[in-house]
Design an enzyme around this catalytic site. Structure first.
Site, PDB file in Angstrom:
ATOM      1  N   CYS A 136      -4.578   6.653   5.462  1.00 24.67           N
ATOM      2  CA  CYS A 136      -4.300   6.251   4.074  1.00 24.67           C
ATOM      3  C   CYS A 136      -5.396   6.768   3.153  1.00 24.67           C
ATOM      4  CB  CYS A 136      -4.268   4.740   3.931  1.00 24.67           C
ATOM      5  SG  CYS A 136      -3.771   3.850   5.384  1.00 24.67           S
ATOM      6  N   GLU A 170       0.882  -1.147   0.000  1.00 26.52           N
ATOM      7  CA  GLU A 170       0.000   0.000   0.000  1.00 26.52           C
ATOM      8  C   GLU A 170       0.920   1.197   0.000  1.00 26.52           C
ATOM      9  OE1 GLU A 170      -3.123   0.018   3.035  1.00 26.52           O
ATOM     10  OE2 GLU A 170      -2.998   2.192   2.829  1.00 26.52           O
TER      11      GLU A 170
END
Lengths: 527, 527
Positions: free
Chosen positions: B294, B257
């Site tokens: 995120c 990620e």
């Protein structure tokens, strides 16, 4: 004779070529008459642009329309069967019957129909619904797929009709096929039928495109292009690794099938019980398609002793008595010769064969090599060189401990087999050795050679690197093979009328399996 | 003060260190007292060897035993809650309550229990059975997983307790955790509890290991090591891409990620209907965790006009009125400063904020920037620079056509949101623009900011590159996140008593969902 056109952006048109090539007839060694273009980047660029547009339309195309295409394509292949078999035979020297006409072609059309059924049912996309939080997700088309098929199955793994093609289309993606250069004529005919079916069923014209060959640099560029959704490549390890590096760097999913020696362990009880039968099965499997199956048994582990010597003698006799059939190309013949030399240089001894045969055609003597477990362990990498073609290596181990060491040095493979006796005398050895093999292969077989790859939902035609690029995916088997061409799309609090039909409360066809609050159901959601 | 030990091969022991580091208190800027080692390759090698042995044992460990471990670990975390909250607060400056104590810690233990439930039920492995051909397959443990967690969730994404850890363990793999260097003390405490739970429940001692830091070169070496089964990395794009290159080259699955600006489209009808409320939602979401989620909304697309100017004024007022909370580290502050400079150099104008704040601690003024659609399109890459922290960029477009161009230039993202009015006046614009956003994001939201990531089976915390490395996988959501740590294992004609229990005719727990001849069933197979 004029250069064959390529199929891009809904037209058969002249390539912007940097050169041309011919296929060869492997049985005679002669160049075939058709001249095919080597495309420049200009062709790739046109194909990518057209595929990107087609991908947008395909995202809102109904499953029924894709089903119509797949079905019509299968019918059209069947209607042109004799011509297809002729050209595939000329380009590959594979037998017309039963292989091409009665096995491979029906398998190909059968899979197109299986893919159609999966599209229609829709469960492949794994619709998952959390009714309490109103979060819903499913796999959706990933975008244009480049399919680069191998040389060994001119129909069943053809870039424009085979397994990867069917899976990518069934998942809702356009395909840009790069023909395998050893059977461009077969690919052209299949693309003609695919394109006719596209037109007939009203899919976007660039749903199917075909080019024949590019430079390696352009291949790497297309792998990295932002319009590429995914790639599927089956072929040589060296070329595949270059394509993988380019795709990986750009973050494009790439599915590869690179090499596999498909280890087979034959336990002492099985040899004692039915050694002659196992030798028959082994030689039959390793000569199938002149040993050019991805799952050809190429590394056989046996325990030293008289029964093993009898097995080797029987296999030798059978291999020597069987006339070698042609290999797929001069390139395969050359590469097999090199691989056998590599194996011998690393310590393997010839049992039989070992050399290319004289013209006409590209043939190689049926080849068996042997090496002791000790020597294998001294050069395990070199002795796992894939000898693609009619050659296998026997590894004769001293005992179970040495067999375990051999297995611990194995690279990733597509398959692994264990033959054991039927009365349980091999069970302790099985328990000790099979787990080591299990973790290095995608498919573990008992008492059966690996060359049959059934198109079953439970099949895994995949395995740890370098057999493939990721051990979680399979190239054969529906619905799993479709999922490689999907991206996971989640809808969080999205209003009901804006959801894909598969994620609405009502099950769109009453047959689709959906994971609803932890239960796999075909029912509607109440409310 | 002595150097903190690492946890390898079932022991807390001194690292073979090349140096040491300290964490810092982001609220004060002061170095924290504990000294942590930077491990050399010797430590990695010991951890890998021990993990490889543990992996073999875990393959035959019952689900029940793994469940016991996950449950005991959750209980132990809860028992040590106040100490954990204290140290995490000292290392991250995140509020103790509600954030750390009442939200993130319960989320972490809740997920460990969800993972345990998935292990017990077993459906995550997708057992698939073809009864006619006797071919059976399922996902099986992939091998030792390196988990490299991010800085922004000291509990919920911690390398030794968070989502990737729970998923890898629940799928039957040992974990080697590499602590995030901004919260090594929190990781140490969690590893203490994990290891105590390992011991208590009789799992192999190396099921959980912890090192704190390595050189980049050793990081790449461990990614490529043949004993590594998979990697899960969440963090900076540049470091992640280096790790990815090393893992890809060696054919090791790596789940990443990397970065995401999480585009939000606010349509004119929504602004007219509830502009003030949307502005509140936006500022609340983008300041959450000082913008260090995120999924923080960092790129907002609005249509030029008075309502948009009112929205901007309201957001500015709110951002200026809210005291900036500390960032996670001096590194985050530095990188945010650089990113804001990059955005400004590419044409973005400051609406408010824009600079680091003076000591004590690592803070940055709440920052809003704006740019016209035209200017965005002149430098779309630079203007998608992730400014990790409390900064967002507004893109004010002229019309729908320009919005479409903006969306067509977007990189892959974790999320995308569309706000529209509730009476349908935005529906035409939605129909035109949402599909463009859809294909560039893993999760599409309606009328909701993206910062909540529910642990739901339907969640997708993933998305196209560079948000992650492969758009088919999710890092949050059970059972899907477990499947990343599985390899597909097929059993072809394998004798019944040699099959994993999940693939035998009898359903082992009566609850496991298995795909049997195309039907998802919990029943036994007859016969």
């Amino acid at each position: 004779m004029s250069i064959q056109p390529i199929l891009v952006a809904g037209q058969w048109r002249a390539a912007k070529a940097s050169g041309t090539f011919h296929a060869e007839n492997p049985a005679t060694g002669e160049k075939l008459p058709d001249e095919f273009p080597i495309s420049t980047w200009a062709d790739c660029d046109v194909a990518l642009a057209a595929a990107a547009e087609a991908a947008i339309i395909l995202r809102t195309t109904t499953p029924e329309q894709i089903v119509k295409f797949l079905t019509r394509f299968a019918e059209r292949i069947e209607a042109r069967k004799s011509e297809l078999v002729e050209i595939a035979h000329a380009e590959t020297a594979l037998p017309k019957s039963p292989r091409l006409a009665d096995v491979e072609l029906p398998r190909t059309t059968g899979r197109l129909r299986q893919a159609a059924a999966a599209t229609l049912e829709g469960s492949w996309a794994m619709p998952t619904i959390d009714t309490k939080l109103n979060i819903r997700s499913m796999l959706a088309p990933l975008g244009p797929a480049w399919v680069l098929g191998p040389n060994n199955f001119p129909f069943a793994f053809n870039s424009v009709a085979g397994g990867d093609f069917a899976a990518a289309i069934a998942a809702g993606n356009p395909v840009i096929a790069k023909a395998n250069t050893s059977h461009p004529g077969t690919s052209r005919l299949l693309a003609e039928e695919a394109f006719a079916a596209v037109t007939e069923t009203g899919l976007p014209p660039a749903t199917v495109q075909l080019i024949y060959r590019t430079s390696h640099a352009d291949g790497e560029r297309l792998a990295a292009d932002s319009r590429t959704g995914a790639l599927a490549y089956t072929g040589s390890r060296s070329a595949g690794l270059k394509l993988k590096a380019a795709a990986d760097k750009a973050g494009r999913p790439i599915y590869l099938e690179l090499s596999s020696v498909n280890p087979v362990l034959i336990l002492p009880g099985a040899l004692a019980e039915r050694g002659a039968k196992v030798a028959e099965e082994f030689t039959g499997s390793c000569l199938m398609g002149t040993g050019q199956f991805c799952t050809s048994p190429s590394l056989i582990v046996l325990f030293a002793g008289e029964a093993t010597e009898r097995f080797i003698a029987a296999a030798k006799q059978k291999l020597e008595a069987t006339p070698p059939t042609p290999l797929l190309s001069s390139g395969v013949q050359r590469s097999l010769d090199e691989s056998v030399k590599t194996l011998r240089a690393a310590g393997a001894e010839l049992v039989c064969g070992g050399s290319p045969l004289p013209a006409p055609g590209f043939r190689f003597a049926n080849t068996l090599l042997r090496v002791s477990g000790e020597k294998f362990l001294a050069a395990p990498e070199k002795l796992q060189t894939e000898a693609f073609g009619n050659a296998s290596l026997l590894v004769v181990v001293r005992d179970a401990a040495q067999a375990a060491e051999v297995f611990n040095r194995l690279e990733g493979n597509l398959t692994g087999c264990v033959y054991s006796d039927t009365r349980g005398s091999d069970d302790a050895l099985y328990g000790q050795l099979a787990p080591l093999l299990r973790n290095r292969v995608g498919r573990l077989l008992n008492d059966k050679m690996p060359t049959g790859v059934a198109v079953s939902p439970a099949m895994n035609h995949g395995g740890p690197f370098p057999a493939t690029g990721h051990p979680g995916f399979t190239a054969v088997g529906i619905p799993a093979s479709l999922r490689r061409f999907g991206m996971l799309q989640c809808f969080d609090n999205v209003r009901p009328h804006r959801l894909p039909v598969a994620l609405r409360n009502k099950n769109p066809n009453g047959k689709m399996w959906r994971l609803i609050d932890g239960q796999w159901l075909q029912a509607d959601i109440a409310g």
